[in-house]
Design a protein around this motif. Structure first.
Motif, PDB file in Angstrom:
ATOM      1  N   VAL A   1      -2.292   7.115   1.708  1.00 36.75           N
ATOM      2  CA  VAL A   1      -2.560   8.255   0.830  1.00 36.75           C
ATOM      3  C   VAL A   1      -4.055   8.312   0.560  1.00 36.75           C
ATOM      4  O   VAL A   1      -4.757   7.291   0.656  1.00 36.75           O
ATOM      5  CB  VAL A   1      -1.755   8.157  -0.498  1.00 36.75           C
ATOM      6  CG1 VAL A   1      -0.281   8.214  -0.230  1.00 36.75           C
ATOM      7  CG2 VAL A   1      -2.123   6.920  -1.272  1.00 36.75           C
ATOM      8  N   PRO A   2      -4.595   9.485   0.238  1.00 41.64           N
ATOM      9  CA  PRO A   2      -6.031   9.588  -0.025  1.00 41.64           C
ATOM     10  C   PRO A   2      -6.453   8.618  -1.128  1.00 41.64           C
ATOM     11  O   PRO A   2      -5.774   8.455  -2.136  1.00 41.64           O
ATOM     12  CB  PRO A   2      -6.201  11.050  -0.481  1.00 41.64           C
ATOM     13  CG  PRO A   2      -5.047  11.760   0.149  1.00 41.64           C
ATOM     14  CD  PRO A   2      -3.923  10.776   0.168  1.00 41.64           C
ATOM     15  N   GLY A   3      -7.564   7.943  -0.896  1.00 42.31           N
ATOM     16  CA  GLY A   3      -8.073   6.980  -1.867  1.00 42.31           C
ATOM     17  C   GLY A   3      -7.631   5.551  -1.602  1.00 42.31           C
ATOM     18  O   GLY A   3      -8.114   4.627  -2.230  1.00 42.31           O
ATOM     19  N   VAL A   4      -6.713   5.347  -0.676  1.00 39.44           N
ATOM     20  CA  VAL A   4      -6.233   4.003  -0.341  1.00 39.44           C
ATOM     21  C   VAL A   4      -6.826   3.609   1.000  1.00 39.44           C
ATOM     22  O   VAL A   4      -6.760   4.364   1.962  1.00 39.44           O
ATOM     23  CB  VAL A   4      -4.687   3.965  -0.284  1.00 39.44           C
ATOM     24  CG1 VAL A   4      -4.204   2.624   0.227  1.00 39.44           C
ATOM     25  CG2 VAL A   4      -4.096   4.281  -1.636  1.00 39.44           C
ATOM     26  N   VAL A   5      -7.414   2.431   1.053  1.00 39.40           N
ATOM     27  CA  VAL A   5      -7.999   1.936   2.295  1.00 39.40           C
ATOM     28  C   VAL A   5      -6.895   1.273   3.110  1.00 39.40           C
ATOM     29  O   VAL A   5      -6.223   0.364   2.646  1.00 39.40           O
ATOM     30  CB  VAL A   5      -9.125   0.918   2.014  1.00 39.40           C
ATOM     31  CG1 VAL A   5      -9.654   0.347   3.310  1.00 39.40           C
ATOM     32  CG2 VAL A   5     -10.225   1.570   1.209  1.00 39.40           C
TER      33      VAL A   5
ATOM     34  N   LEU B   1       0.833  -1.195   0.000  1.00 41.55           N
ATOM     35  CA  LEU B   1       0.000   0.000   0.000  1.00 41.55           C
ATOM     36  C   LEU B   1       0.867   1.244   0.000  1.00 41.55           C
ATOM     37  O   LEU B   1       2.004   1.226   0.474  1.00 41.55           O
ATOM     38  CB  LEU B   1      -0.899   0.018   1.240  1.00 41.55           C
ATOM     39  CG  LEU B   1      -1.937  -1.099   1.356  1.00 41.55           C
ATOM     40  CD1 LEU B   1      -2.632  -1.014   2.708  1.00 41.55           C
ATOM     41  CD2 LEU B   1      -2.954  -1.012   0.237  1.00 41.55           C
ATOM     42  N   LEU B   2       0.307   2.342  -0.505  1.00 41.20           N
ATOM     43  CA  LEU B   2       0.999   3.634  -0.493  1.00 41.20           C
ATOM     44  C   LEU B   2       0.673   4.385   0.782  1.00 41.20           C
ATOM     45  O   LEU B   2      -0.493   4.503   1.167  1.00 41.20           O
ATOM     46  CB  LEU B   2       0.578   4.487  -1.689  1.00 41.20           C
ATOM     47  CG  LEU B   2       1.230   4.162  -3.014  1.00 41.20           C
ATOM     48  CD1 LEU B   2       0.571   4.972  -4.121  1.00 41.20           C
ATOM     49  CD2 LEU B   2       2.712   4.439  -2.971  1.00 41.20           C
ATOM     50  N   TYR B   3       1.703   4.892   1.426  1.00 40.72           N
ATOM     51  CA  TYR B   3       1.565   5.677   2.653  1.00 40.72           C
ATOM     52  C   TYR B   3       2.316   6.995   2.504  1.00 40.72           C
ATOM     53  O   TYR B   3       3.205   7.128   1.675  1.00 40.72           O
ATOM     54  CB  TYR B   3       2.156   4.924   3.856  1.00 40.72           C
ATOM     55  CG  TYR B   3       1.368   3.724   4.287  1.00 40.72           C
ATOM     56  CD1 TYR B   3       0.385   3.836   5.257  1.00 40.72           C
ATOM     57  CD2 TYR B   3       1.618   2.471   3.741  1.00 40.72           C
ATOM     58  CE1 TYR B   3      -0.337   2.731   5.673  1.00 40.72           C
ATOM     59  CE2 TYR B   3       0.895   1.357   4.151  1.00 40.72           C
ATOM     60  CZ  TYR B   3      -0.076   1.500   5.111  1.00 40.72           C
ATOM     61  OH  TYR B   3      -0.786   0.409   5.514  1.00 40.72           O
ATOM     62  N   ARG B   4       1.946   7.932   3.359  1.00 48.31           N
ATOM     63  CA  ARG B   4       2.651   9.207   3.435  1.00 48.31           C
ATOM     64  C   ARG B   4       3.044   9.434   4.896  1.00 48.31           C
ATOM     65  O   ARG B   4       2.222   9.293   5.787  1.00 48.31           O
ATOM     66  CB  ARG B   4       1.762  10.344   2.962  1.00 48.31           C
ATOM     67  CG  ARG B   4       2.481  11.681   2.929  1.00 48.31           C
ATOM     68  CD  ARG B   4       1.674  12.738   2.238  1.00 48.31           C
ATOM     69  NE  ARG B   4       1.307  12.456   0.877  1.00 48.31           N
ATOM     70  CZ  ARG B   4       2.128  12.601  -0.176  1.00 48.31           C
ATOM     71  NH1 ARG B   4       3.348  12.995   0.016  1.00 48.31           N
ATOM     72  NH2 ARG B   4       1.704  12.340  -1.388  1.00 48.31           N
ATOM     73  N   PRO B   5       4.306   9.776   5.159  1.00 52.42           N
ATOM     74  CA  PRO B   5       4.716  10.052   6.547  1.00 52.42           C
ATOM     75  C   PRO B   5       3.980  11.269   7.093  1.00 52.42           C
ATOM     76  O   PRO B   5       3.815  12.266   6.409  1.00 52.42           O
ATOM     77  CB  PRO B   5       6.209  10.344   6.446  1.00 52.42           C
ATOM     78  CG  PRO B   5       6.619   9.841   5.110  1.00 52.42           C
ATOM     79  CD  PRO B   5       5.414   9.873   4.237  1.00 52.42           C
TER      80      PRO B   5
END
Length: 144
Positions: free
Chosen positions: A104-108, A82-86
Motif C-alpha cells: 500500500v502507498p507509504g509502505v516500503v 506488511l500491508l498489501y493490495r491485490p
C-alpha cells in the motif's frame, strides 16, 4: 508440497520416457546428442526446479495472510507483517488463486506474486478467500 513433488515426478517420467524411445540418440537438427547427456541435463534441471518449488512452498508455512474488509491484505510472519493490495488481474482458477500483491502507498516493500491452493489455507478458509477476492479485493483494486 505434494502437488509440487507430483508435478515434477510426472514431468521427469515424461522426459525419460520420450528420451528412452529415441533409440540411443536425440537428434536436434544436424546435431546428435547422446541420450545419457540429455538425461543428466534434464535430471539436474528437474532437481533444481524441484528444490526451488519446495523452498517456495516451505516459505509459505510460516506466512500469515489476513484479508481485511477494505480490500487490503496483511502478509508476513509474526513480527514482520506488511500491508498489501491485490493488483488487477488476480485469478481464481477454482483449484487455486493467483494474486500479485503491491505494498500500500507509504509502505516500503516489493511486489509479490502469491499462488495459493486449498491446502495452503486453514480448513475453513478457502471459500472465504475466494469470496473476498471476488467481492472485496478486485473491486477495491480497480478503483485505485
Amino acid at each position: 508440497m505434494t502437488s509440487v513433488l507430483a508435478a515434477h515426478v510426472a514431468a521427469s517420467l515424461a522426459f525419460f520416457h520420450v528420451l528412452s524411445s529415441r533409440g540411443g540418440a536425440l537428434t536436434l537438427g544436424p546435431v546428435t546428442l547422446p541420450v545419457l547427456a540429455v538425461e543428466v541435463t534434464c535430471f539436474v534441471l528437474m532437481s533444481l526446479s524441484l528444490i526451488a518449488g519446495l523452498r517456495g512452498e516451505m516459505g509459505k508455512l510460516a506466512t500469515r495472510l489476513v484479508l481485511l474488509d477494505d480490500g487490503t491484505v496483511v502478509l508476513g510472519t509474526h513480527g514482520n507483517e506488511l500491508l498489501y493490495r491485490p493488483e488487477i488481474g488476480a485469478v481464481d482458477f477454482g483449484w487455486g488463486v493467483w494474486m500479485r500483491l503491491s505494498p500500500v502507498p507509504g509502505v516500503v516493500g516489493s511486489t509479490r506474486g502469491l499462488m495459493l491452493v486449498r491446502p495452503n489455507l486453514g480448513p475453513d478458509c478457502w471459500r472465504g478467500l475466494r469470496t473476498w477476492l471476488r467481492h472485496k479485493a478486485y473491486r477495491i483494486s480497480r478503483d485505485v
